[in-house]
Design a protein around this motif. Structure first.
Motif, PDB file in Angstrom:
ATOM      1  N   PRO A 102       0.885  -1.154   0.052  1.00 48.99           N
ATOM      2  CA  PRO A 102       0.083  -0.083   0.010  1.00 48.99           C
ATOM      3  C   PRO A 102       0.784   1.325   0.012  1.00 48.99           C
ATOM      4  O   PRO A 102       2.154   1.181   0.664  1.00 48.99           O
ATOM      5  CB  PRO A 102      -0.922  -0.017   1.215  1.00 48.99           C
ATOM      6  CG  PRO A 102       0.140  -1.130   2.338  1.00 48.99           C
ATOM      7  CD  PRO A 102       0.786  -1.888   1.259  1.00 48.99           C
ATOM      8  N   PRO A 103       0.366   2.311  -0.653  1.00 47.07           N
ATOM      9  CA  PRO A 103       1.283   3.617  -0.624  1.00 47.07           C
ATOM     10  C   PRO A 103       1.614   3.836   0.555  1.00 47.07           C
ATOM     11  O   PRO A 103       2.745   4.659   0.654  1.00 47.07           O
ATOM     12  CB  PRO A 103       0.260   4.669  -1.291  1.00 47.07           C
ATOM     13  CG  PRO A 103      -0.694   3.592  -2.178  1.00 47.07           C
ATOM     14  CD  PRO A 103      -0.779   2.377  -1.398  1.00 47.07           C
ATOM     15  N   SER A 104       0.814   3.822   1.675  1.00 48.43           N
ATOM     16  CA  SER A 104       1.417   4.450   3.051  1.00 48.43           C
ATOM     17  C   SER A 104       2.556   3.523   3.584  1.00 48.43           C
ATOM     18  O   SER A 104       3.267   4.188   4.441  1.00 48.43           O
ATOM     19  CB  SER A 104       0.163   4.191   3.934  1.00 48.43           C
ATOM     20  OG  SER A 104      -0.245   2.833   4.051  1.00 48.43           O
ATOM     21  N   MET A 105       3.024   2.384   3.107  1.00 47.97           N
ATOM     22  CA  MET A 105       3.979   1.932   3.488  1.00 47.97           C
ATOM     23  C   MET A 105       4.904   1.310   2.516  1.00 47.97           C
ATOM     24  O   MET A 105       5.974   0.657   2.879  1.00 47.97           O
ATOM     25  CB  MET A 105       3.325   0.406   4.076  1.00 47.97           C
ATOM     26  CG  MET A 105       2.224   0.576   4.963  1.00 47.97           C
ATOM     27  SD  MET A 105       1.863  -0.868   5.841  1.00 47.97           S
ATOM     28  CE  MET A 105       2.928  -1.466   6.621  1.00 47.97           C
ATOM     29  N   CYS A 106       4.944   2.141   1.446  1.00 44.80           N
ATOM     30  CA  CYS A 106       5.750   1.793   0.220  1.00 44.80           C
ATOM     31  C   CYS A 106       7.354   2.069   0.446  1.00 44.80           C
ATOM     32  O   CYS A 106       8.090   1.627  -0.492  1.00 44.80           O
ATOM     33  CB  CYS A 106       5.242   2.287  -0.937  1.00 44.80           C
ATOM     34  SG  CYS A 106       5.427   4.090  -1.312  1.00 44.80           S
ATOM     35  N   THR A 107       7.614   2.694   1.661  1.00 46.36           N
ATOM     36  CA  THR A 107       9.192   2.969   1.786  1.00 46.36           C
ATOM     37  C   THR A 107       9.639   1.964   2.737  1.00 46.36           C
ATOM     38  O   THR A 107      10.995   2.160   3.245  1.00 46.36           O
ATOM     39  CB  THR A 107       9.502   4.591   1.873  1.00 46.36           C
ATOM     40  OG1 THR A 107       8.583   4.914   3.425  1.00 46.36           O
ATOM     41  CG2 THR A 107       8.902   5.622   0.978  1.00 46.36           C
ATOM     42  N   LEU A 108       8.631   1.178   3.342  1.00 48.14           N
ATOM     43  CA  LEU A 108       9.476   0.215   4.107  1.00 48.14           C
ATOM     44  C   LEU A 108      10.043  -0.935   3.515  1.00 48.14           C
ATOM     45  O   LEU A 108       9.273  -1.646   2.865  1.00 48.14           O
ATOM     46  CB  LEU A 108       8.248  -0.270   5.352  1.00 48.14           C
ATOM     47  CG  LEU A 108       7.472   1.119   5.904  1.00 48.14           C
ATOM     48  CD1 LEU A 108       6.399   0.303   6.871  1.00 48.14           C
ATOM     49  CD2 LEU A 108       8.814   2.049   6.651  1.00 48.14           C
ATOM     50  N   ALA A 109      11.183  -1.303   3.799  1.00 47.03           N
ATOM     51  CA  ALA A 109      11.801  -2.399   3.104  1.00 47.03           C
ATOM     52  C   ALA A 109      11.139  -3.575   3.427  1.00 47.03           C
ATOM     53  O   ALA A 109      11.098  -4.586   2.622  1.00 47.03           O
ATOM     54  CB  ALA A 109      13.614  -2.409   3.288  1.00 47.03           C
ATOM     55  N   ASN A 110      10.783  -3.907   4.536  1.00 48.76           N
ATOM     56  CA  ASN A 110      10.252  -5.085   4.948  1.00 48.76           C
ATOM     57  C   ASN A 110       8.997  -5.556   4.420  1.00 48.76           C
ATOM     58  O   ASN A 110       8.497  -6.676   4.313  1.00 48.76           O
ATOM     59  CB  ASN A 110       9.949  -5.083   6.563  1.00 48.76           C
ATOM     60  CG  ASN A 110      11.115  -5.372   7.432  1.00 48.76           C
ATOM     61  OD1 ASN A 110      12.142  -5.512   6.941  1.00 48.76           O
ATOM     62  ND2 ASN A 110      11.148  -4.809   8.653  1.00 48.76           N
ATOM     63  N   GLU A 111       8.430  -4.527   3.684  1.00 47.74           N
ATOM     64  CA  GLU A 111       7.225  -4.697   2.917  1.00 47.74           C
ATOM     65  C   GLU A 111       7.472  -5.597   1.562  1.00 47.74           C
ATOM     66  O   GLU A 111       6.352  -5.872   0.945  1.00 47.74           O
ATOM     67  CB  GLU A 111       6.426  -3.565   2.564  1.00 47.74           C
ATOM     68  CG  GLU A 111       5.736  -2.821   3.915  1.00 47.74           C
ATOM     69  CD  GLU A 111       4.821  -3.720   4.725  1.00 47.74           C
ATOM     70  OE1 GLU A 111       3.998  -4.308   4.168  1.00 47.74           O
ATOM     71  OE2 GLU A 111       4.811  -3.785   6.104  1.00 47.74           O
ATOM     72  N   TYR A 112       8.535  -5.528   1.143  1.00 47.74           N
ATOM     73  CA  TYR A 112       8.824  -6.162  -0.293  1.00 47.74           C
ATOM     74  C   TYR A 112       9.589  -7.578  -0.307  1.00 47.74           C
ATOM     75  O   TYR A 112      10.349  -7.779   0.569  1.00 47.74           O
ATOM     76  CB  TYR A 112       9.775  -4.918  -1.015  1.00 47.74           C
ATOM     77  CG  TYR A 112       9.392  -3.842  -1.225  1.00 47.74           C
ATOM     78  CD1 TYR A 112       9.412  -2.856  -0.432  1.00 47.74           C
ATOM     79  CD2 TYR A 112       8.786  -3.604  -2.536  1.00 47.74           C
ATOM     80  CE1 TYR A 112       8.758  -1.322  -0.576  1.00 47.74           C
ATOM     81  CE2 TYR A 112       8.047  -2.263  -2.736  1.00 47.74           C
ATOM     82  CZ  TYR A 112       8.182  -1.326  -1.839  1.00 47.74           C
ATOM     83  OH  TYR A 112       7.505   0.022  -2.240  1.00 47.74           O
ATOM     84  N   GLY A 113       9.051  -8.236  -1.232  1.00 49.27           N
ATOM     85  CA  GLY A 113       9.458  -9.563  -1.147  1.00 49.27           C
ATOM     86  C   GLY A 113      10.353  -9.769  -2.272  1.00 49.27           C
ATOM     87  O   GLY A 113      11.298 -10.976  -2.351  1.00 49.27           O
ATOM     88  N   TYR A 114      10.332  -8.875  -3.350  1.00 47.01           N
ATOM     89  CA  TYR A 114      11.237  -9.184  -4.601  1.00 47.01           C
ATOM     90  C   TYR A 114      12.327  -8.016  -4.752  1.00 47.01           C
ATOM     91  O   TYR A 114      11.984  -6.801  -4.716  1.00 47.01           O
ATOM     92  CB  TYR A 114      10.146  -9.099  -5.712  1.00 47.01           C
ATOM     93  CG  TYR A 114       9.215 -10.485  -5.740  1.00 47.01           C
ATOM     94  CD1 TYR A 114       8.054 -10.166  -5.956  1.00 47.01           C
ATOM     95  CD2 TYR A 114       9.490 -11.630  -5.393  1.00 47.01           C
ATOM     96  CE1 TYR A 114       6.964 -10.940  -5.599  1.00 47.01           C
ATOM     97  CE2 TYR A 114       8.549 -12.533  -5.428  1.00 47.01           C
ATOM     98  CZ  TYR A 114       7.372 -12.220  -5.644  1.00 47.01           C
ATOM     99  OH  TYR A 114       6.043 -13.286  -5.492  1.00 47.01           O
ATOM    100  N   TRP A 115      13.456  -8.389  -4.893  1.00 46.95           N
ATOM    101  CA  TRP A 115      14.509  -7.421  -4.896  1.00 46.95           C
ATOM    102  C   TRP A 115      15.544  -7.562  -6.014  1.00 46.95           C
ATOM    103  O   TRP A 115      15.541  -8.866  -6.383  1.00 46.95           O
ATOM    104  CB  TRP A 115      15.304  -7.674  -3.419  1.00 46.95           C
ATOM    105  CG  TRP A 115      14.617  -7.080  -2.301  1.00 46.95           C
ATOM    106  CD1 TRP A 115      13.598  -7.899  -1.535  1.00 46.95           C
ATOM    107  CD2 TRP A 115      14.646  -5.746  -1.691  1.00 46.95           C
ATOM    108  NE1 TRP A 115      13.161  -7.065  -0.551  1.00 46.95           N
ATOM    109  CE2 TRP A 115      13.860  -5.692  -0.525  1.00 46.95           C
ATOM    110  CE3 TRP A 115      15.357  -4.858  -2.170  1.00 46.95           C
ATOM    111  CZ2 TRP A 115      13.353  -4.569  -0.026  1.00 46.95           C
ATOM    112  CZ3 TRP A 115      15.283  -3.557  -1.231  1.00 46.95           C
ATOM    113  CH2 TRP A 115      14.270  -3.471  -0.192  1.00 46.95           C
TER     114      TRP A 115
END
Length: 125
Positions: A102-115
């Motif tokens: 979600p846009p509100s959390m999109c700068t949090l690294a832990n929210e992402y699974g693909y790098w």
């Protein structure tokens, strides 16, 4: 299998510009938010910028506002980070990431699974 590949890093003098690219494959690009992060040795990964699936919601870290621009091109399955007025403190390994964030959390690294694997940016005279 999802794959993200960054490119465009390098050595650049202070005040100059660079554009990073993040080529995405293996997932439906338009269904994923994209984040750009950076990391220097001994520090946590920092959220730099992120863009929603539609491209309508964008966030920037305060440290890069007015200097960096995030964008995405659905036709090329590629996201970009255009960096201008670069400073020595921008030196880091830059990573792109993708996930349903979600846009509100999109700068949090832990929210992402693909790098991606990261690309080095060095700002030095």
């Amino acid at each position: 299998q999802p794959k993200l590949v960054e490119s465009g890093g390098g050595l650049v003098q202070p005040g100059r510009s660079l554009r990073l690219s993040c080529a995405v494959s293996g997932i439906t690009f338009d269904h994923y938010a994209i984040g750009w992060f950076r990391q220097v040795p001994g520090k946590e990964r920092e959220g730099v910028s992120c863009i929603s699936m539609s491209g309508e919601r964008i966030k920037y870290a305060d440290s890069v506002k007015g200097r960096f621009t995030i964008s995405r091109d659905s036709a090329k399955n590629t996201a970009y980070l255009s960096m201008s007025s670069l400073k020595p403190e921008d030196t880091a390994v830059y990573y792109c990431a993708a996930d349903h964030v979600p846009p509100s959390m999109c700068t949090l690294a832990n929210e992402y699974g693909y790098w991606g694997q990261g690309t080095q940016v060095t700002v030095s005279s």
